[in-house]
Design a protein around this motif. Structure first.
Motif, PDB file in Angstrom:
ATOM      1  N   THR A  47       0.833  -1.207   0.000  1.00 39.27           N
ATOM      2  CA  THR A  47       0.000   0.000   0.000  1.00 39.27           C
ATOM      3  C   THR A  47       0.866   1.256   0.000  1.00 39.27           C
ATOM      4  OG1 THR A  47      -1.750  -1.139   1.188  1.00 39.27           O
ATOM      5  CG2 THR A  47      -1.778   1.253   1.252  1.00 39.27           C
ATOM      6  N   GLU A  48       1.886   1.258   0.845  1.00 34.04           N
ATOM      7  CA  GLU A  48       2.773   2.419   0.883  1.00 34.04           C
ATOM      8  C   GLU A  48       3.518   2.563  -0.430  1.00 34.04           C
ATOM      9  OE1 GLU A  48       3.814   2.748   5.620  1.00 34.04           O
ATOM     10  OE2 GLU A  48       4.833   1.243   4.419  1.00 34.04           O
ATOM     11  N   GLY A  49       3.935   1.413  -0.994  1.00 33.21           N
ATOM     12  CA  GLY A  49       4.608   1.451  -2.290  1.00 33.21           C
ATOM     13  C   GLY A  49       3.716   2.073  -3.345  1.00 33.21           C
ATOM     14  N   ASN A  57       0.959   8.550   3.446  1.00 34.91           N
ATOM     15  CA  ASN A  57       1.918   7.467   3.264  1.00 34.91           C
ATOM     16  C   ASN A  57       3.302   8.001   2.921  1.00 34.91           C
ATOM     17  OD1 ASN A  57       0.811   4.906   3.767  1.00 34.91           O
ATOM     18  ND2 ASN A  57      -0.501   5.114   1.981  1.00 34.91           N
ATOM     19  N   ALA A  85       1.313   4.136  -2.861  1.00 36.47           N
ATOM     20  CA  ALA A  85       1.177   5.564  -2.585  1.00 36.47           C
ATOM     21  C   ALA A  85       2.394   6.321  -3.090  1.00 36.47           C
ATOM     22  CB  ALA A  85       0.992   5.801  -1.082  1.00 36.47           C
ATOM     23  N   ILE A 110       6.668   7.473   5.110  1.00 39.83           N
ATOM     24  CA  ILE A 110       7.886   6.826   4.618  1.00 39.83           C
ATOM     25  C   ILE A 110       9.077   7.766   4.753  1.00 39.83           C
ATOM     26  CG2 ILE A 110       9.028   5.976   2.541  1.00 39.83           C
ATOM     27  CD1 ILE A 110       6.317   4.858   1.712  1.00 39.83           C
TER      28      ILE A 110
END
Lengths: 439, 179
Positions: free
Chosen positions: A246-248, B46, A250, B50
């Motif tokens: 999911t973060e990828g 997000n 995003a 990160i």
């Protein structure tokens, strides 16, 4: 009525509803809900409906889907497709049929930042089709290679279908993406090989263009560095466990969004367009998922999958023959049905059967290997008659090419698909060796 | 078979001629754009999380939860627009050659079923929201009360159900005019 019988009846009822133009998600919801009520009464349904949509829509693993769709829609407006195609034709254009090969290569590159076949076919078609026709490439070769090249959007990770398979079978999405990488690259090379064979047989269909100097290739590479950077950071980060899928997604959406925002013709209305196409596709997928949730919990209640698994395990069938039968069935079903609905409808029934068989591999390896095979076979349906969607999209775009010409042009790619499926089927290590390297 | 939602979006659907239809289209569109903005915020959260993790080794607390809540709100707010744009997957293959009034009649029927199902969901979800409020359900880390993000989801289903009944009405009048 006995539960298993009820489960068996549910499928023809579902197909009748589908034939009457009921949306797939809605049909699954109605049949699944009614079936559950017939077994367990209405009370469980009444309380299930209170929060089932909420729990499904707020599932963290599924949140990757709208984000990947957003990324793909930004990518379609980021000028990346032109840049990829220009670079690829500078590298491959001097060969016989080289510009068609370049179109396939660019599709592979675009597939790396887009998880949908239709979007890949449509975006690359817009860029590459006029150029191919201008250079005198035959209608069947140019439309065929783009329709087939579009399927690389799904075969090369990220891929929406693969995410859904992983969630249905409770597999690790990261491992599925890793396993899909090598088969995806093989697919791209297989398609390029198919073009090479095609132009050998019909030399007039695609002529070579003058060779470009390395300096120009290098200059054009500068146009695609951001595609390479986004894909490497996103997929690399997911593979290495730096961040969740999911973060990828995003990060990928942020990256392609920034590139799109710096395009000259990007405006507020372009942003609204991106939002609207993301909205419609996400809603479409989540409605099917919601329906599948009801349908599959009903099917599990009928114990049909267990009965089938017991029956198959009790018979003296060869495990490989069973997988082969399922794959052939998928090719036929894929000719008529949407790939997403097909996976949601059949995996809950077939997967327990497959996982109970002995292939001499661990259960996880079997699940991943079968998933990749399923993914490829299901995607074949996008380029076969009568409803090959990619074929129709590209054909409509070309305008002057008869549909049968496009289907003829797709044939060499279908052959390449079949050879690849046979290879992956016979040698599971092609799919699985990257997992050993990383884990 | 039609899954080309990506493509269908760019082709504007026939603009409704009646006032109610026009307003409904605008509401569905506004709802979808709102959902899209929520999605963009999720992208931002997000990315920040990160960046925070890599640069300052301090992730955002509860970013998972915000993503989940945001996603639920966004996805449900997309549903009405998808229905009005006929973006849902149907199998067009069996009926492709039948006269269009026959197809309209079938579409009317499925819109009616869809409207009733969406209405049923809305009705039950009102109780769901009540439960969440009464039992003070909240997220683990940030302790966001669940009923707050749940309300826009219920509202989306209500709009979806109205949109379905609207297209049912439109399809029926179209069939009636031809017969």
């Amino acid at each position: 009525m006995e539960r298993t019988t009820l489960g068996i009846i549910a499928f023809p009822v579902l197909f009748i509803l589908l034939a009457f133009r009921v949306p797939i998600g809605l049909a699954m919801l109605v049949v699944g809900g009614t079936g559950t009520a017939m077994i367990a009464g209405w009370l469980p349904i009444l309380s299930q409906v209170k929060t089932s949509a909420w729990h499904l829509f707020s599932n963290y693993s599924l949140s990757v889907i709208p984000l990947f769709l957003l990324m793909g829609n930004f990518a379609s407006r980021s000028g990346m497709s032109e840049a990829l195609f220009k670079f690829a034709s500078a590298c491959l254009g001097h060969r016989q049929g080289g510009v068609a090969m370049a179109a396939v290569g660019a599709c592979a590159g675009f597939g790396a930042i887009c998880g949908s076949s239709l979007a890949t076919a449509a975006t690359m078609g817009k860029v590459a089709l006029p150029e191919l026709r201008r250079l005198g490439y035959s209608g069947s070769l140019s439309t065929g290679s783009l329709a087939a090249g579009g399927t690389l959007g799904i075969l090369i990770p990220p891929s929406v279908i693969l995410i859904i398979y992983a969630i249905l079978t409770e597999q690790n999405i990261v491992k599925m993406f890793l396993a899909a990488l090598v088969p995806g690259i093989i697919a791209a090379f297989g398609y390029i090989l198919a073009i090479a064979v095609f132009v050998r047989l019909v030399p007039a269909s695609g002529r070579a263009t003058p060779r470009r100097p390395w300096r120009e290739r290098l200059r054009l590479f500068r146009g695609i560095w951001h595609v390479v950077a986004i894909f490497t950071f996103m997929i690399g980060g997911i593979y290495l466990g730096w961040f969740t899928p999911t973060e990828g997604a995003a990060v990928g959406a942020a990256g392609t969004g920034l590139v799109a925002a710096f395009q000259k013709n990007f405006s507020l209305s372009a942003l609204l367009d991106v939002i609207q196409s993301t909205a419609v596709t996400s809603a479409m997928i989540f409605l099917v998922l919601l329906g599948a949730e009801f349908f599959n919990s009903f099917i599990a209640l009928t114990r049909l999958p267990n009965e089938l698994a017991n029956f198959v395990a009790g018979g003296e069938f060869s495990p490989l023959a069973i997988v082969a039968c399922i794959l052939v069935l998928y090719v036929f079903l894929g000719c008529l049905m949407d790939s997403l609905a097909m996976i949601l409808l059949t995996i809950p029934v077939f997967f327990p059967v497959i996982i109970a068989l002995d292939f001499g591999m661990s259960q996880e390896e079997v699940a991943i290997w079968f998933g990749i095979l399923t993914l490829i076979v299901v995607e074949v349906g996008l380029i076969t008659p009568p409803v090959g969607l990619n074929v129709f999209i590209i054909n409509k775009m070309a305008g002057d090419v008869p549909v049968y010409e496009t289907f003829k042009g797709v044939l060499p790619f279908l052959a390449s698909d079949l050879i690849r499926v046979a290879l992956l089927f016979m040698f599971p290590w092609i799919t699985l060796f990257l997992l050993d390297v990383f884990y | 078979m039609r899954t080309d939602a990506d493509i269908a979006v760019s082709e504007e659907n026939a603009r409704p001629s009646d006032l109610f239809g026009r307003v409904l289209h605008q509401v569905a569109l506004a709802l979808a754009i709102f959902g899209g903005l929520v999605l963009l915020v999720i992208v931002g959260i997000n990315s920040l999380s990160i960046a925070g993790r890599f640069l300052f080794s301090s992730p955002l607390v509860g970013d998972f939860e915000l993503v989940e809540l945001g996603c639920a709100v966004a996805v449900s707010s997309f549903l009405p627009l998808c229905h009005l744009r006929s973006g849902n997957v149907i199998v067009d293959f069996v009926t492709a050659r039948l006269p269009s009034s026959f197809k309209d009649a079938l579409d009317a029927l499925s819109a009616l079923i869809f409207g009733m199902i969406a209405g049923f969901f809305t009705w039950r979800m009102c109780y769901g929201a009540q439960d969440m409020y009464r039992y003070r359900e909240e997220t683990m880390l940030l302790q966001v009360p669940l009923w707050i993000p749940f309300l826009p989801v219920v509202f989306s289903f209500l709009v979806l159900s109205i949109c379905c009944f609207y297209t049912f009405f439109i399809d029926v009048t179209r069939v009636a005019r031809r017969v």
